[in-house]
Design a protein around this motif. Structure first.
Motif, PDB file in Angstrom:
ATOM      1  N   HIS A   1      -9.652 -48.651  20.200  1.00  0.00           N
ATOM      2  CA  HIS A   1      -8.986 -49.905  20.562  1.00  0.00           C
ATOM      3  C   HIS A   1      -9.930 -50.807  21.346  1.00  0.00           C
ATOM      4  N   PRO A   2     -10.984 -51.324  20.710  1.00  0.00           N
ATOM      5  CA  PRO A   2     -11.816 -52.322  21.376  1.00  0.00           C
ATOM      6  C   PRO A   2     -10.983 -53.571  21.663  1.00  0.00           C
ATOM      7  N   PRO A   3     -11.359 -54.361  22.658  1.00  0.00           N
ATOM      8  CA  PRO A   3     -10.582 -55.559  22.967  1.00  0.00           C
ATOM      9  C   PRO A   3     -10.394 -56.452  21.744  1.00  0.00           C
ATOM     10  N   GLY A   4      -9.138 -56.736  21.413  1.00  0.00           N
ATOM     11  CA  GLY A   4      -8.810 -57.610  20.297  1.00  0.00           C
ATOM     12  C   GLY A   4      -8.758 -56.934  18.948  1.00  0.00           C
ATOM     13  N   TRP A   5      -9.064 -55.646  18.894  1.00  0.00           N
ATOM     14  CA  TRP A   5      -9.128 -54.905  17.636  1.00  0.00           C
ATOM     15  C   TRP A   5      -8.409 -53.570  17.780  1.00  0.00           C
ATOM     16  N   THR A   6      -7.905 -53.034  16.684  1.00  0.00           N
ATOM     17  CA  THR A   6      -7.359 -51.679  16.677  1.00  0.00           C
ATOM     18  C   THR A   6      -7.755 -50.994  15.383  1.00  0.00           C
ATOM     19  N   GLU A   7      -8.268 -49.771  15.519  1.00  0.00           N
ATOM     20  CA  GLU A   7      -8.705 -48.997  14.361  1.00  0.00           C
ATOM     21  C   GLU A   7      -7.527 -48.280  13.716  1.00  0.00           C
ATOM     22  N   ILE A   8      -7.411 -48.370  12.415  1.00  0.00           N
ATOM     23  CA  ILE A   8      -6.455 -47.578  11.652  1.00  0.00           C
ATOM     24  C   ILE A   8      -7.129 -46.261  11.278  1.00  0.00           C
ATOM     25  N   SER A   9      -6.448 -45.156  11.532  1.00  0.00           N
ATOM     26  CA  SER A   9      -7.061 -43.847  11.340  1.00  0.00           C
ATOM     27  C   SER A   9      -5.996 -42.824  10.970  1.00  0.00           C
ATOM     28  N   GLY A  10      -6.454 -41.611  10.667  1.00  0.00           N
ATOM     29  CA  GLY A  10      -5.526 -40.528  10.358  1.00  0.00           C
ATOM     30  C   GLY A  10      -4.720 -40.767   9.098  1.00  0.00           C
ATOM     31  N   VAL A  11      -5.268 -41.530   8.170  1.00  0.00           N
ATOM     32  CA  VAL A  11      -4.542 -41.843   6.931  1.00  0.00           C
ATOM     33  C   VAL A  11      -4.604 -40.616   6.019  1.00  0.00           C
ATOM     34  N   CYS A  12      -3.471 -40.029   5.723  1.00  0.00           N
ATOM     35  CA  CYS A  12      -3.474 -38.839   4.868  1.00  0.00           C
ATOM     36  C   CYS A  12      -2.158 -38.702   4.129  1.00  0.00           C
ATOM     37  N   THR A  13      -2.237 -38.091   2.953  1.00  0.00           N
ATOM     38  CA  THR A  13      -1.082 -37.909   2.072  1.00  0.00           C
ATOM     39  C   THR A  13      -1.126 -36.506   1.491  1.00  0.00           C
ATOM     40  N   ASP A  14      -0.018 -35.809   1.563  1.00  0.00           N
ATOM     41  CA  ASP A  14       0.064 -34.470   0.993  1.00  0.00           C
ATOM     42  C   ASP A  14      -0.123 -34.530  -0.527  1.00  0.00           C
ATOM     43  N   GLU A  15      -0.750 -33.500  -1.052  1.00  0.00           N
ATOM     44  CA  GLU A  15      -1.035 -33.468  -2.490  1.00  0.00           C
ATOM     45  C   GLU A  15       0.229 -33.599  -3.334  1.00  0.00           C
ATOM     46  N   SER A  16       1.356 -33.145  -2.819  1.00  0.00           N
ATOM     47  CA  SER A  16       2.603 -33.167  -3.586  1.00  0.00           C
ATOM     48  C   SER A  16       3.122 -34.574  -3.865  1.00  0.00           C
ATOM     49  N   VAL A  17       2.642 -35.561  -3.096  1.00  0.00           N
ATOM     50  CA  VAL A  17       3.141 -36.937  -3.283  1.00  0.00           C
ATOM     51  C   VAL A  17       1.999 -37.919  -3.556  1.00  0.00           C
ATOM     52  N   ARG A  18       0.837 -37.396  -3.917  1.00  0.00           N
ATOM     53  CA  ARG A  18      -0.282 -38.295  -4.237  1.00  0.00           C
ATOM     54  C   ARG A  18       0.068 -39.148  -5.451  1.00  0.00           C
ATOM     55  N   GLY A  19      -0.414 -40.373  -5.449  1.00  0.00           N
ATOM     56  CA  GLY A  19      -0.161 -41.275  -6.553  1.00  0.00           C
ATOM     57  C   GLY A  19       1.082 -42.122  -6.390  1.00  0.00           C
ATOM     58  N   GLU A  20       1.834 -41.922  -5.304  1.00  0.00           N
ATOM     59  CA  GLU A  20       3.040 -42.696  -5.068  1.00  0.00           C
ATOM     60  C   GLU A  20       2.792 -43.934  -4.205  1.00  0.00           C
ATOM     61  N   GLY A  21       1.550 -44.137  -3.775  1.00  0.00           N
ATOM     62  CA  GLY A  21       1.229 -45.319  -2.974  1.00  0.00           C
ATOM     63  C   GLY A  21       1.639 -45.233  -1.515  1.00  0.00           C
ATOM     64  N   LEU A  22       1.869 -44.020  -1.005  1.00  0.00           N
ATOM     65  CA  LEU A  22       2.315 -43.888   0.373  1.00  0.00           C
ATOM     66  C   LEU A  22       1.233 -44.298   1.367  1.00  0.00           C
ATOM     67  N   ALA A  23      -0.028 -43.958   1.078  1.00  0.00           N
ATOM     68  CA  ALA A  23      -1.115 -44.355   1.975  1.00  0.00           C
ATOM     69  C   ALA A  23      -1.209 -45.873   2.069  1.00  0.00           C
ATOM     70  N   THR A  24      -1.093 -46.546   0.940  1.00  0.00           N
ATOM     71  CA  THR A  24      -1.125 -48.008   0.927  1.00  0.00           C
ATOM     72  C   THR A  24      -0.011 -48.582   1.786  1.00  0.00           C
ATOM     73  N   ARG A  25       1.183 -48.062   1.614  1.00  0.00           N
ATOM     74  CA  ARG A  25       2.326 -48.566   2.377  1.00  0.00           C
ATOM     75  C   ARG A  25       2.148 -48.341   3.868  1.00  0.00           C
ATOM     76  N   LEU A  26       1.638 -47.178   4.257  1.00  0.00           N
ATOM     77  CA  LEU A  26       1.484 -46.883   5.674  1.00  0.00           C
ATOM     78  C   LEU A  26       0.366 -47.699   6.302  1.00  0.00           C
TER      79      LEU A  26
END
Length: 265
Positions: A168-193
């Motif tokens: 969290h640098p001043p004025g910015w925030t990093e998006i991290s920890g983006v992950c999707t279980d293999e059972s739901v890959r391809g459903e666009g959940l990472a994009t939505r989150l």
């Protein structure tokens, strides 16, 4: 939002050694800014508590005393992890992980809240750690959730996707920890989150950014399709503090591989 000139080159540095742009040394900018309450200090060295996130922040031009302070802060035989850092550690330090990376910034991301996303907190950490163990998105530790907002999606009561905020640098925030279980890959959940987390960041008047391993071309392609663009190429490094002389023979066992950053994200 962006630096001028070649986006793969760092901005010019201040005379005192701190980066001119907060994203050039994002861990340091975070620990001297919005995340100062997490900072552990020794000399000019800053780090997060080891159970929060592994990032440690050096000055842009570390001197011998700085490396001595890193060693004293981390402890003999322990690993230290650096981002946006290319200078080699001292000769008697063992590099256990090194990778090229990219830093991308919001350049028109179409952000939006997600009706299925739920806010995750300390009570959800066991589930989050299980998802991370299955998907290996990068460092996520028992207290990482304290760094910012984390959102998740459950199916049949099981956490199957998440994303959140880290540096969290001043004025910015990093998006991290983006992950999707293999059972739901391809459903666009990472994009939505990612869009939902970015929405919350922009609602605070800040700008989202993120890091990825340069080799993770699928993730980079996804982020660019969402409206992120390359700001600079960067690097990630994990190294072992030299052991005390009487312990040096057994300090570099395979168990020390905990310095690995997996996919870096």
């Amino acid at each position: 939002m962006s630096s001028s000139g070649d986006p793969t080159r760092p901005d010019a540095a201040h005379p005192l050694g701190d980066a001119a742009h907060p994203l050039d040394n994002p861990a340091r900018a975070s620990l001297t800014g919005p995340h100062a309450h997490f900072a552990e200090h020794r000399g000019r060295i800053l780090r997060y508590p080891p159970d929060v996130t592994p990032w440690l922040a050096l000055p842009d031009r570390p001197e011998a005393q700085d490396w001595a302070d890193v060693a004293a802060l981390a402890g003999p035989g322990e690993s230290i992890t650096l981002t946006a850092f290319r200078e080699p550690p001292p000769d008697d330090w063992e590099i256990v992980f090194q990778a090229e990376g990219v830093q991308l910034v919001d350049d028109g991301v179409d952000t939006a809240p997600d009706p299925e996303a739920v806010l995750l907190g300390p009570a959800d950490v066991p589930e989050m750690l299980e998802l991370v163990a299955r998907t290996r998105p990068g460092p996520f530790l028992p207290r990482t959730v304290e760094l910012g907002t984390y959102l998740g999606i459950r199916r049949s009561g099981v956490l199957v996707a998440m994303a959140g905020e880290r540096l969290h640098p001043p004025g910015w925030t990093e998006i991290s920890g983006v992950c999707t279980d293999e059972s739901v890959r391809g459903e666009g959940l990472a994009t939505r989150l990612v869009r939902a987390v970015a929405h919350g960041i922009e609602e605070r008047g800040e700008t989202p950014f993120l890091h990825a391993a340069a080799s993770n071309v699928n993730a980079i392609r996804l982020y660019e399709s969402l409206g992120f663009r390359l700001r600079r190429r960067t690097a990630f490094l994990s190294a072992l503090v030299p052991a005390e002389p009487e312990r040096r023979t057994d300090a570099r066992t395979p168990a020390r591989g905990k310095g690995s950053l997996e996919q870096v994200g």
